[in-house]
Design an enzyme around this catalytic site. Structure first.
Site, PDB file in Angstrom:
ATOM      1  N   LYS A   1       0.839  -1.188  -0.195  1.00  0.00           N
ATOM      2  CA  LYS A   1       0.085   0.874  -0.178  1.00  0.00           C
ATOM      3  C   LYS A   1       0.490   1.373   0.198  1.00  0.00           C
ATOM      4  O   LYS A   1       1.883   0.893   0.153  1.00  0.00           O
ATOM      5  CB  LYS A   1      -1.251  -0.395   0.875  1.00  0.00           C
ATOM      6  CG  LYS A   1      -1.769  -1.446   1.247  1.00  0.00           C
ATOM      7  CD  LYS A   1      -3.240  -0.932   2.062  1.00  0.00           C
ATOM      8  CE  LYS A   1      -4.171  -2.637   1.137  1.00  0.00           C
ATOM      9  NZ  LYS A   1      -4.894  -2.255   2.992  1.00  0.00           N
TER      10      LYS A   1
ATOM     11  N   TYR B   1     -12.719  -1.836  -5.154  1.00  0.00           N
ATOM     12  CA  TYR B   1     -12.884  -2.701  -3.254  1.00  0.00           C
ATOM     13  C   TYR B   1     -14.291  -2.094  -3.163  1.00  0.00           C
ATOM     14  O   TYR B   1     -14.622  -1.686  -2.495  1.00  0.00           O
ATOM     15  CB  TYR B   1     -11.585  -1.202  -2.572  1.00  0.00           C
ATOM     16  CG  TYR B   1     -10.508  -1.828  -2.167  1.00  0.00           C
ATOM     17  CD1 TYR B   1     -10.768  -2.693  -0.822  1.00  0.00           C
ATOM     18  CD2 TYR B   1     -10.001  -0.780  -2.053  1.00  0.00           C
ATOM     19  CE1 TYR B   1      -9.284  -2.723  -0.563  1.00  0.00           C
ATOM     20  CE2 TYR B   1      -7.994  -1.189  -1.066  1.00  0.00           C
ATOM     21  CZ  TYR B   1      -8.095  -2.092  -0.826  1.00  0.00           C
ATOM     22  OH  TYR B   1      -6.960  -2.533  -0.412  1.00  0.00           O
TER      23      TYR B   1
ATOM     24  N   THR C   1      -5.928  -7.471  10.106  1.00  0.00           N
ATOM     25  CA  THR C   1      -6.568  -6.441   9.118  1.00  0.00           C
ATOM     26  C   THR C   1      -6.288  -5.130  10.518  1.00  0.00           C
ATOM     27  O   THR C   1      -5.731  -4.529   9.695  1.00  0.00           O
ATOM     28  CB  THR C   1      -7.852  -6.018   9.296  1.00  0.00           C
ATOM     29  OG1 THR C   1      -8.292  -7.173   7.842  1.00  0.00           O
ATOM     30  CG2 THR C   1      -8.128  -4.653   8.241  1.00  0.00           C
TER      31      THR C   1
ATOM     32  N   ARG D   1       2.173  -6.953   8.854  1.00  0.00           N
ATOM     33  CA  ARG D   1       1.414  -5.428   9.051  1.00  0.00           C
ATOM     34  C   ARG D   1       1.944  -5.077  10.520  1.00  0.00           C
ATOM     35  O   ARG D   1       2.560  -4.154  10.907  1.00  0.00           O
ATOM     36  CB  ARG D   1       0.194  -6.361   9.188  1.00  0.00           C
ATOM     37  CG  ARG D   1      -1.040  -6.188   8.195  1.00  0.00           C
ATOM     38  CD  ARG D   1      -2.128  -6.319   7.704  1.00  0.00           C
ATOM     39  NE  ARG D   1      -2.734  -6.214   6.564  1.00  0.00           N
ATOM     40  CZ  ARG D   1      -4.008  -6.992   6.122  1.00  0.00           C
ATOM     41  NH1 ARG D   1      -4.601  -7.656   7.193  1.00  0.00           N
ATOM     42  NH2 ARG D   1      -4.768  -6.012   5.383  1.00  0.00           N
TER      43      ARG D   1
ATOM     44  N   HIS E   1      -2.689  -5.205   1.273  1.00  0.00           N
ATOM     45  CA  HIS E   1      -4.110  -6.463   1.229  1.00  0.00           C
ATOM     46  C   HIS E   1      -2.951  -7.337   0.757  1.00  0.00           C
ATOM     47  O   HIS E   1      -2.151  -8.268   0.394  1.00  0.00           O
ATOM     48  CB  HIS E   1      -3.392  -5.387  -0.487  1.00  0.00           C
ATOM     49  CG  HIS E   1      -4.968  -6.843  -1.141  1.00  0.00           C
ATOM     50  ND1 HIS E   1      -6.398  -6.550  -0.214  1.00  0.00           N
ATOM     51  CD2 HIS E   1      -5.418  -7.158  -1.664  1.00  0.00           C
ATOM     52  CE1 HIS E   1      -7.212  -7.167  -0.755  1.00  0.00           C
ATOM     53  NE2 HIS E   1      -6.752  -8.018  -1.764  1.00  0.00           N
TER      54      HIS E   1
ATOM     55  N   GLU F   1      -9.111 -10.296  -8.145  1.00  0.00           N
ATOM     56  CA  GLU F   1      -8.161  -9.346  -8.007  1.00  0.00           C
ATOM     57  C   GLU F   1      -7.244  -9.072  -9.312  1.00  0.00           C
ATOM     58  O   GLU F   1      -6.367  -8.272  -9.407  1.00  0.00           O
ATOM     59  CB  GLU F   1      -7.523  -8.962  -6.763  1.00  0.00           C
ATOM     60  CG  GLU F   1      -9.009  -8.882  -5.587  1.00  0.00           C
ATOM     61  CD  GLU F   1      -8.589  -8.812  -4.383  1.00  0.00           C
ATOM     62  OE1 GLU F   1      -9.550  -9.149  -4.051  1.00  0.00           O
ATOM     63  OE2 GLU F   1      -7.016 -10.034  -3.331  1.00  0.00           O
TER      64      GLU F   1
ATOM     65  N   ASN G   1      -2.336  -0.139   6.473  1.00  0.00           N
ATOM     66  CA  ASN G   1      -1.718  -1.485   7.486  1.00  0.00           C
ATOM     67  C   ASN G   1      -1.063  -2.551   6.064  1.00  0.00           C
ATOM     68  O   ASN G   1      -1.371  -3.507   6.070  1.00  0.00           O
ATOM     69  CB  ASN G   1      -3.030  -2.130   7.491  1.00  0.00           C
ATOM     70  CG  ASN G   1      -3.775  -2.199   6.895  1.00  0.00           C
ATOM     71  OD1 ASN G   1      -3.897  -2.220   5.345  1.00  0.00           O
ATOM     72  ND2 ASN G   1      -5.070  -3.136   7.425  1.00  0.00           N
TER      73      ASN G   1
ATOM     74  N   PHE H   1     -15.469   3.644   5.864  1.00  0.00           N
ATOM     75  CA  PHE H   1     -13.875   4.070   6.067  1.00  0.00           C
ATOM     76  C   PHE H   1     -14.007   3.937   4.366  1.00  0.00           C
ATOM     77  O   PHE H   1     -12.521   3.863   4.115  1.00  0.00           O
ATOM     78  CB  PHE H   1     -12.992   2.365   6.369  1.00  0.00           C
ATOM     79  CG  PHE H   1     -13.014   0.817   6.607  1.00  0.00           C
ATOM     80  CD1 PHE H   1     -12.766   0.337   4.602  1.00  0.00           C
ATOM     81  CD2 PHE H   1     -14.373  -0.047   7.091  1.00  0.00           C
ATOM     82  CE1 PHE H   1     -12.999  -0.483   4.587  1.00  0.00           C
ATOM     83  CE2 PHE H   1     -14.374  -0.926   6.811  1.00  0.00           C
ATOM     84  CZ  PHE H   1     -13.603  -1.345   5.411  1.00  0.00           C
TER      85      PHE H   1
ATOM     86  N   ARG I   1      -2.535 -14.684   4.437  1.00  0.00           N
ATOM     87  CA  ARG I   1      -2.825 -14.067   4.828  1.00  0.00           C
ATOM     88  C   ARG I   1      -2.343 -14.661   6.176  1.00  0.00           C
ATOM     89  O   ARG I   1      -2.082 -13.162   7.370  1.00  0.00           O
ATOM     90  CB  ARG I   1      -5.150 -14.440   5.339  1.00  0.00           C
ATOM     91  CG  ARG I   1      -5.451 -14.303   4.514  1.00  0.00           C
ATOM     92  CD  ARG I   1      -6.949 -13.269   3.889  1.00  0.00           C
ATOM     93  NE  ARG I   1      -6.613 -12.480   4.867  1.00  0.00           N
ATOM     94  CZ  ARG I   1      -7.715 -11.283   4.888  1.00  0.00           C
ATOM     95  NH1 ARG I   1      -7.643 -10.962   3.846  1.00  0.00           N
ATOM     96  NH2 ARG I   1      -7.834 -10.324   6.496  1.00  0.00           N
TER      97      ARG I   1
HETATM   98  P1  ADP Z   1      -8.251  -6.743   5.045  1.00  0.00           P
HETATM   99  O1  ADP Z   1      -7.511  -5.739   4.142  1.00  0.00           O
HETATM  100  O2  ADP Z   1      -7.492  -7.644   6.291  1.00  0.00           O
HETATM  101  O3  ADP Z   1      -9.056  -8.126   3.977  1.00  0.00           O
HETATM  102  P2  ADP Z   1     -10.875  -5.845   4.646  1.00  0.00           P
HETATM  103  O4  ADP Z   1     -11.328  -6.342   3.120  1.00  0.00           O
HETATM  104  O5  ADP Z   1     -12.122  -5.795   5.825  1.00  0.00           O
HETATM  105  O6  ADP Z   1      -9.338  -5.957   5.625  1.00  0.00           O
HETATM  106  O7  ADP Z   1     -10.488  -4.019   4.201  1.00  0.00           O
HETATM  107  C1  ADP Z   1     -10.090  -3.705   3.438  1.00  0.00           C
HETATM  108  C2  ADP Z   1      -8.692  -2.042   3.572  1.00  0.00           C
HETATM  109  O8  ADP Z   1      -9.479  -1.350   4.282  1.00  0.00           O
HETATM  110  C3  ADP Z   1      -8.016  -2.871   5.025  1.00  0.00           C
HETATM  111  O9  ADP Z   1      -6.404  -3.702   5.190  1.00  0.00           O
HETATM  112  C4  ADP Z   1      -8.417  -1.500   5.812  1.00  0.00           C
HETATM  113  O10 ADP Z   1      -6.369  -0.676   5.210  1.00  0.00           O
HETATM  114  C5  ADP Z   1      -9.108  -0.536   5.233  1.00  0.00           C
HETATM  115  N1  ADP Z   1      -9.586  -0.456   7.031  1.00  0.00           N
HETATM  116  C6  ADP Z   1     -10.788  -1.861   7.222  1.00  0.00           C
HETATM  117  N2  ADP Z   1     -11.310  -1.573   8.048  1.00  0.00           N
HETATM  118  C7  ADP Z   1     -11.448  -0.404   8.386  1.00  0.00           C
HETATM  119  C8  ADP Z   1     -11.558   0.359   9.155  1.00  0.00           C
HETATM  120  N3  ADP Z   1     -12.731   0.102  10.556  1.00  0.00           N
HETATM  121  N4  ADP Z   1     -10.900   1.828   9.664  1.00  0.00           N
HETATM  122  C9  ADP Z   1     -10.505   2.461   8.902  1.00  0.00           C
HETATM  123  N5  ADP Z   1      -9.883   1.251   7.521  1.00  0.00           N
HETATM  124  C10 ADP Z   1     -10.528   0.095   7.700  1.00  0.00           C
HETATM  125 MG    MG Z   2      -9.861  -7.929   2.241  1.00  0.00          MG
END
Ligand code: ADP
Ligand code: MG
Length: 139
Positions: free
Chosen positions: A11, A51, A93, A104, A117, A128, A114, A59, A87
């Site tokens: 990222k 996304y 996350t 992370r 992805h 993707e 974080n 968010f 993962r």
């Molecule tokens: P992951 O990336 O672990 O699969 P998600 O798919 O739930 O997580 O979310 C996508 C991305 O959105 C996260 O990696 C993070 O960058 C952002 N994100 C998720 N939840 C939040 C939140 N509550 N507040 C801010 N950013 C968030």
């Molecule tokens: Mg995700």
């Protein structure tokens, strides 16, 4: 049977902080082979499409803004049980809950920023990877 491909992005903040090299080293040392890779910059439209699954969540808008704020590295990775194992390598996350030694935990600067992805299913890994790479860019 689980598939052997997953998709990742380094990222914007992690790239900007010059952590791409260290992250790619962790990816290789974790047993993943790079099948495709590029440095690119997402427009807000492309980040919004990528996304789209999160559209409507609180968010979403700020995630789209962040993910289009600077260059990212996109890559397709190969390993047995790739989605689940990746993962595990990246951690939860929210980096505050991520295990020591995960990408992370080491390189995230916030829940949103974080570091990386990782696909959440074989189906999404395929979607993707196809979003970013043509068949001429995959080896
Ligand atoms: P992951 O990336 O672990 O699969 P998600 O798919 O739930 O997580 O979310 C996508 C991305 O959105 C996260 O990696 C993070 O960058 C952002 N994100 C998720 N939840 C939040 C939140 N509550 N507040 C801010 N950013 C968030
Ligand atoms: Mg995700």
């Amino acid at each position: 049977m689980n598939g052997n491909l997953t998709f990742t992005m380094i990222k914007p903040t992690a790239f900007k902080n010059n952590n791409a090299g260290a992250i790619l080293k962790m990816i290789n040392e974790g047993g993943f082979i790079i099948k495709a890779m590029k440095l690119t910059l997402l427009t807000p439209e492309l980040a919004g499409d990528f996304y789209a699954i999160h559209k409507g969540k609180p968010f979403y808008e700020s995630l789209v803004e962040f993910m289009s704020s600077g260059p990212i590295i996109a890559a397709v990775l190969e390993k047995e049980n790739a989605v689940e194992d990746y993962r595990k390598l990246i951690g939860t996350t929210n980096p505050e809950n991520a295990e020591e030694g995960t990408i992370r935990k080491r390189y995230a600067t916030s829940l949103q920023q974080n570091a990386v992805h990782g696909s959440d299913s074989d189906e999404n890994a395929t979607l993707e990877a196809d979003f970013f790479f043509s068949k001429f860019e995959r080896f």
